[in-house]
Design a protein around this motif. Structure first.
Motif, PDB file in Angstrom:
ATOM      1  N   LEU A 273       0.670  -1.240   0.218  1.00 14.03           N
ATOM      2  CA  LEU A 273      -0.059  -0.101   0.113  1.00 14.03           C
ATOM      3  C   LEU A 273       0.933   1.318  -0.046  1.00 14.03           C
ATOM      4  CD1 LEU A 273      -2.661  -0.958   2.580  1.00 14.03           C
ATOM      5  CD2 LEU A 273      -2.803  -1.106   0.094  1.00 14.03           C
ATOM      6  N   GLY A 274       2.329   1.046   0.121  1.00 16.51           N
ATOM      7  CA  GLY A 274       3.294   2.279   0.143  1.00 16.51           C
ATOM      8  C   GLY A 274       3.270   2.606   1.550  1.00 16.51           C
ATOM      9  N   LEU A 275       2.939   2.066   2.498  1.00 21.90           N
ATOM     10  CA  LEU A 275       3.161   2.450   3.942  1.00 21.90           C
ATOM     11  C   LEU A 275       4.689   2.087   4.173  1.00 21.90           C
ATOM     12  CD1 LEU A 275      -0.192   1.218   5.630  1.00 21.90           C
ATOM     13  CD2 LEU A 275       0.484   3.565   4.519  1.00 21.90           C
ATOM     14  N   ASN A 276       5.284   2.632   5.259  1.00 26.64           N
ATOM     15  CA  ASN A 276       6.617   2.306   5.559  1.00 26.64           C
ATOM     16  C   ASN A 276       6.930   2.186   7.189  1.00 26.64           C
ATOM     17  OD1 ASN A 276       6.279   5.315   6.471  1.00 26.64           O
ATOM     18  ND2 ASN A 276       7.955   5.991   5.036  1.00 26.64           N
ATOM     19  N   CYS A 277       5.713   2.028   7.860  1.00 23.41           N
ATOM     20  CA  CYS A 277       6.051   1.967   9.270  1.00 23.41           C
ATOM     21  C   CYS A 277       4.873   1.406  10.098  1.00 23.41           C
ATOM     22  CB  CYS A 277       6.121   3.506   9.896  1.00 23.41           C
ATOM     23  SG  CYS A 277       6.579   3.432  11.630  1.00 23.41           S
ATOM     24  N   VAL A 278       5.099   0.393  11.012  1.00 22.45           N
ATOM     25  CA  VAL A 278       4.244  -0.140  11.898  1.00 22.45           C
ATOM     26  C   VAL A 278       4.581   0.298  13.484  1.00 22.45           C
ATOM     27  CG1 VAL A 278       3.137  -2.272  12.703  1.00 22.45           C
ATOM     28  CG2 VAL A 278       4.139  -2.090  10.349  1.00 22.45           C
ATOM     29  N   ARG A 279       3.594   0.894  13.998  1.00 22.12           N
ATOM     30  CA  ARG A 279       3.856   0.883  15.273  1.00 22.12           C
ATOM     31  C   ARG A 279       3.170  -0.150  16.201  1.00 22.12           C
ATOM     32  NH1 ARG A 279      -0.228   4.221  19.227  1.00 22.12           N
ATOM     33  NH2 ARG A 279       0.931   4.806  20.928  1.00 22.12           N
ATOM     34  N   LEU A 280       4.257  -0.697  17.139  1.00 22.68           N
ATOM     35  CA  LEU A 280       3.991  -2.010  17.525  1.00 22.68           C
ATOM     36  C   LEU A 280       3.763  -1.801  19.248  1.00 22.68           C
ATOM     37  CD1 LEU A 280       7.090  -4.060  16.212  1.00 22.68           C
ATOM     38  CD2 LEU A 280       4.622  -4.360  15.698  1.00 22.68           C
ATOM     39  N   PRO A 281       2.407  -1.895  19.714  1.00 20.18           N
ATOM     40  CA  PRO A 281       2.240  -1.588  21.087  1.00 20.18           C
ATOM     41  C   PRO A 281       2.259  -2.848  21.729  1.00 20.18           C
ATOM     42  CG  PRO A 281       0.148  -1.068  19.640  1.00 20.18           C
ATOM     43  CD  PRO A 281       1.228  -1.707  18.675  1.00 20.18           C
ATOM     44  N   PHE A 282       2.640  -2.907  23.044  1.00 19.52           N
ATOM     45  CA  PHE A 282       2.925  -4.146  23.721  1.00 19.52           C
ATOM     46  C   PHE A 282       2.539  -3.981  25.388  1.00 19.52           C
ATOM     47  CE2 PHE A 282       6.989  -2.121  23.140  1.00 19.52           C
ATOM     48  CZ  PHE A 282       7.301  -1.938  24.591  1.00 19.52           C
ATOM     49  N   ASN A 283       2.073  -4.975  25.846  1.00 17.85           N
ATOM     50  CA  ASN A 283       1.879  -4.926  27.300  1.00 17.85           C
ATOM     51  C   ASN A 283       3.267  -5.425  28.034  1.00 17.85           C
ATOM     52  OD1 ASN A 283       0.705  -5.722  30.060  1.00 17.85           O
ATOM     53  ND2 ASN A 283      -1.411  -5.865  29.011  1.00 17.85           N
ATOM     54  N   TYR A 284       3.198  -4.699  29.331  1.00 13.68           N
ATOM     55  CA  TYR A 284       4.531  -5.008  29.950  1.00 13.68           C
ATOM     56  C   TYR A 284       4.502  -6.465  30.513  1.00 13.68           C
ATOM     57  CZ  TYR A 284       1.937  -5.484  34.477  1.00 13.68           C
ATOM     58  OH  TYR A 284       1.201  -5.580  35.503  1.00 13.68           O
ATOM     59  N   ARG A 285       3.068  -7.164  30.591  1.00 14.50           N
ATOM     60  CA  ARG A 285       3.246  -8.600  31.080  1.00 14.50           C
ATOM     61  C   ARG A 285       3.948  -9.517  30.156  1.00 14.50           C
ATOM     62  NH1 ARG A 285      -0.639  -8.212  35.278  1.00 14.50           N
ATOM     63  NH2 ARG A 285      -2.229  -6.198  35.148  1.00 14.50           N
TER      64      ARG A 285
ATOM     65  N   ARG B  72      11.952  -6.936   6.663  1.00 15.86           N
ATOM     66  CA  ARG B  72      12.212  -7.787   5.496  1.00 15.86           C
ATOM     67  C   ARG B  72      11.279  -6.909   4.346  1.00 15.86           C
ATOM     68  NH1 ARG B  72      12.378 -12.212   8.819  1.00 15.86           N
ATOM     69  NH2 ARG B  72      10.071 -12.334   9.045  1.00 15.86           N
ATOM     70  N   HIS B  73      10.248  -6.280   4.526  1.00 17.49           N
ATOM     71  CA  HIS B  73       9.557  -5.605   3.768  1.00 17.49           C
ATOM     72  C   HIS B  73       9.770  -4.050   3.819  1.00 17.49           C
ATOM     73  CE1 HIS B  73       7.497  -9.412   2.595  1.00 17.49           C
ATOM     74  NE2 HIS B  73       7.554  -9.574   3.792  1.00 17.49           N
ATOM     75  N   GLY B  74      10.840  -3.549   4.131  1.00 21.26           N
ATOM     76  CA  GLY B  74      11.230  -2.269   4.115  1.00 21.26           C
ATOM     77  C   GLY B  74      10.047  -1.362   5.081  1.00 21.26           C
ATOM     78  N   LEU B  75       9.626  -1.719   6.100  1.00 16.64           N
ATOM     79  CA  LEU B  75       9.006  -1.308   7.003  1.00 16.64           C
ATOM     80  C   LEU B  75       9.752  -0.981   8.349  1.00 16.64           C
ATOM     81  CD1 LEU B  75       5.801  -3.459   6.740  1.00 16.64           C
ATOM     82  CD2 LEU B  75       5.753  -1.220   5.643  1.00 16.64           C
ATOM     83  N   TYR B  76       9.751   0.318   8.842  1.00 17.17           N
ATOM     84  CA  TYR B  76      10.308   0.816   9.893  1.00 17.17           C
ATOM     85  C   TYR B  76       9.122   0.375  11.026  1.00 17.17           C
ATOM     86  CZ  TYR B  76      13.735   3.867   7.885  1.00 17.17           C
ATOM     87  OH  TYR B  76      14.448   4.363   7.341  1.00 17.17           O
ATOM     88  N   THR B  77       9.742   0.239  12.276  1.00 18.85           N
ATOM     89  CA  THR B  77       8.697  -0.012  13.691  1.00 18.85           C
ATOM     90  C   THR B  77       9.145   0.818  14.596  1.00 18.85           C
ATOM     91  OG1 THR B  77      10.617  -1.711  14.042  1.00 18.85           O
ATOM     92  CG2 THR B  77       8.531  -2.659  13.214  1.00 18.85           C
ATOM     93  N   ILE B  78       7.823   1.196  15.443  1.00 20.65           N
ATOM     94  CA  ILE B  78       8.299   2.253  16.429  1.00 20.65           C
ATOM     95  C   ILE B  78       7.411   1.428  17.741  1.00 20.65           C
ATOM     96  CG2 ILE B  78       7.354   4.189  17.613  1.00 20.65           C
ATOM     97  CD1 ILE B  78       7.099   5.492  15.099  1.00 20.65           C
ATOM     98  N   LEU B  79       8.494   1.002  18.699  1.00 21.42           N
ATOM     99  CA  LEU B  79       8.058   0.282  19.885  1.00 21.42           C
ATOM    100  C   LEU B  79       7.266   0.997  21.085  1.00 21.42           C
ATOM    101  CD1 LEU B  79      11.322  -1.813  20.448  1.00 21.42           C
ATOM    102  CD2 LEU B  79       9.479  -2.149  18.554  1.00 21.42           C
ATOM    103  N   ASP B  80       5.989   0.572  21.166  1.00 26.17           N
ATOM    104  CA  ASP B  80       5.165   1.371  21.882  1.00 26.17           C
ATOM    105  C   ASP B  80       4.695   0.703  23.124  1.00 26.17           C
ATOM    106  OD1 ASP B  80       2.660   2.345  22.938  1.00 26.17           O
ATOM    107  OD2 ASP B  80       1.582   1.502  21.288  1.00 26.17           O
ATOM    108  N   LEU B  81       5.156   1.153  24.395  1.00 29.52           N
ATOM    109  CA  LEU B  81       4.559   0.566  25.671  1.00 29.52           C
ATOM    110  C   LEU B  81       3.228   0.929  25.842  1.00 29.52           C
ATOM    111  CD1 LEU B  81       5.020  -1.391  28.323  1.00 29.52           C
ATOM    112  CD2 LEU B  81       5.910   0.616  29.319  1.00 29.52           C
TER     113      LEU B  81
END
Length: 463
Positions: free
Chosen positions: A85-97, A125-134
């Motif tokens: 789709l031409g997107l370049n980033c995924v924000r990755l939310p996670f639970n501390y548990r 692998r698909h050219g997407l950045y990630t942002i790690l989100d607590l």
């Protein structure tokens, strides 16, 4: 580390080390490592859901369900689709548990890191950045379900112990990913809700120093207070926060579940494109005053199933994306995958999982228990006298974060009515064996899901 990929703050923009500007355009992965009731269908909070599933499925069934769920909900096929789709980033939310047990604080588990590694690597692998989100911190950093909060109090801000654990966790995360250029940065707390407003500033300073002692090169994405809409706690704009982005969330009234026409009236307020843009400019004033990049960490309407109403919500989304483009703002749409309310892709109504929990979904809708995904029309006979009493007896009562009516709704709908529904959810899984539990989790696999093509087309045109 590959400086040709690594993102840094360069004045009012994000750029690679060689100066190439980068606008992050992507989605949040809600419902995966941080589960939410409207995303996957359970009532109340993630922890209550997990306890119910452990009782219903037994330990083996529980473990097999979640192992398959984590593998199915986000995999290479999902990352490939987002990149298409031409997107370049995924924000990755996670639970501390995923990283720490409450009865063994400061003892970090490998399980959470393995899950994060899997998603970060698939995206890379698909050219997407990630942002790690607590997204859910110990003690709960805000008052609502999305921080896995079973109450309406954010104890994180009044207990140093919880804050110490978050600092410790982020030191470990920064150490693990400091040499990974496809990690765009760290989003240390989602939608903080410090009701007093005095603890968040000092905590952010402390956390900033702790992470920077480990990793100075990755961007910090710091959410404002009051659910990422207020930024006064960052202080004098002349005192810099190096390599830092101040993050805004920009949900618009016509996109809420009870939103009206667009342009039109929502919650008594007339909203058109001009109002949407003025709201965005008000919320991002601090970023423009400090000359720092703008990243809209969350935004996006929910959908109703009514083609005419949903078309107006797509128009709202198109206007927001056009505004972001005009102001050079990066963005992360909420959310990628769910059971049909808001996701870019979603589990189908005839999937084994949704057929199994349909009685609970119907009852949740009737009682309006999901704060984000349902209406209160079926419980006005309960809410009306309570709201009237508060208006008469406590007219000046305006609790944080969103006032009297929201406060009453959270207590009655999301806690009082939602918690008993967890037992209904548990009964749906009675007699489900481990192999069937895995098949249920497969309902969220990309190839089994439906795509919201109209939404995909809008994102493709805006990327």
């Amino acid at each position: 580390m590959d400086d040709n990929v690594l993102i840094q703050v360069d004045g009012p923009r994000l750029a690679t080390a060689n100066g190439e500007p980068v606008l992050l355009r992507g989605v949040g992965l809600g419902g995966w490592m941080n589960m939410e009731n409207f995303v996957t269908g359970y009532p109340a909070t993630e922890s209550l859901q997990r306890n119910a599933l452990r009782r219903a499925l037994g330990e083996q069934g529980y473990e097999r369900f979640f192992a398959r769920f984590f593998e199915a909900f986000f995999a290479d096929a999902d990352a490939e689709y987002l990149a298409s789709l031409g997107l370049n980033c995924v924000r990755l939310p996670f639970n501390y548990r995923h990283f720490e047990d409450d009865d063994r604080p400061f003892e970090l588990k490998d399980d959470g890191f393995r899950l994060l590694d899997r998603a970060v690597d698939a995206c890379a692998r698909h050219g997407l950045y990630t942002i790690l989100d607590l997204h859910a911190a110990p003690g709960c950093q805000n008052q609502h379900w999305h921080s896995d909060n079973p109450t309406h109090w954010a104890f994180f801000w009044t207990h140093r112990h919880f804050q110490d654990r978050v600092v410790h966790l982020w030191e470990a995360i920064a150490d693990r990913y400091r040499d990974n250029p496809w990690v765009a940065g760290y989003n240390p707390l989602n939608e903080p809700g410090d009701a007093g407003g005095t603890a968040i500033g000092p905590f952010y300073r402390r956390l900033h120093e702790a992470i920077r002692a480990v990793d100075r090169r990755h961007v910090l994405f710091l959410d404002g207070n009051r659910y990422s809409t207020q930024f006064d706690m960052f202080g004098d704009p002349s005192e810099p926060w190096p390599n830092t982005v101040f993050t805004v969330h920009d949900y618009a009234l016509p996109g809420f579940v009870d939103g009206g026409d667009y342009p039109g009236v929502s919650r008594g307020v007339y909203v058109d494109r001009g109002v949407v843009e003025r709201t965005f400019l008000e919320r991002t004033e601090y970023m423009r005053r400090t000359g720092t990049p703008i990243w809209v960490g969350e935004f996006g309407p929910v959908y109703t199933g009514d083609p005419a109403r949903d078309e107006r919500r797509y128009r709202l989304l198109e206007d927001q994306l056009e505004i972001y483009r005009e102001h050079r703002a990066s963005w992360s749409l909420w959310t990628y995958k769910d059971i049909g309310l808001q996701g870019l892709v979603h589990a189908t109504a005839d999937s084994s999982y949704l057929r199994l929990i349909k009685p609970v979904l119907d009852k949740k809708a009737r009682l309006g228990v999901d704060a984000w995904g349902s209406l209160d029309t079926g419980v006005r006979h309960i809410l009306d006298p309570i709201e009237r009493t508060f208006a008469e007896e406590f007219p000046d009562f305006a609790p944080f974060p969103f006032g009297q009516r929201s406060w009453v709704n959270v207590l009655v709908r999301h806690i009082l009515l939602a918690e008993p529904l967890v037992a209904d959810f548990e009964r749906c899984f009675a007699g489900v064996g481990p192999a069937e539990a895995e098949r249920l989790a497969d309902s969220f696999r990309f190839e089994h899901c439906a795509r919201r093509e109209r939404l995909a087309g809008i994102l493709r045109e805006s990327s």
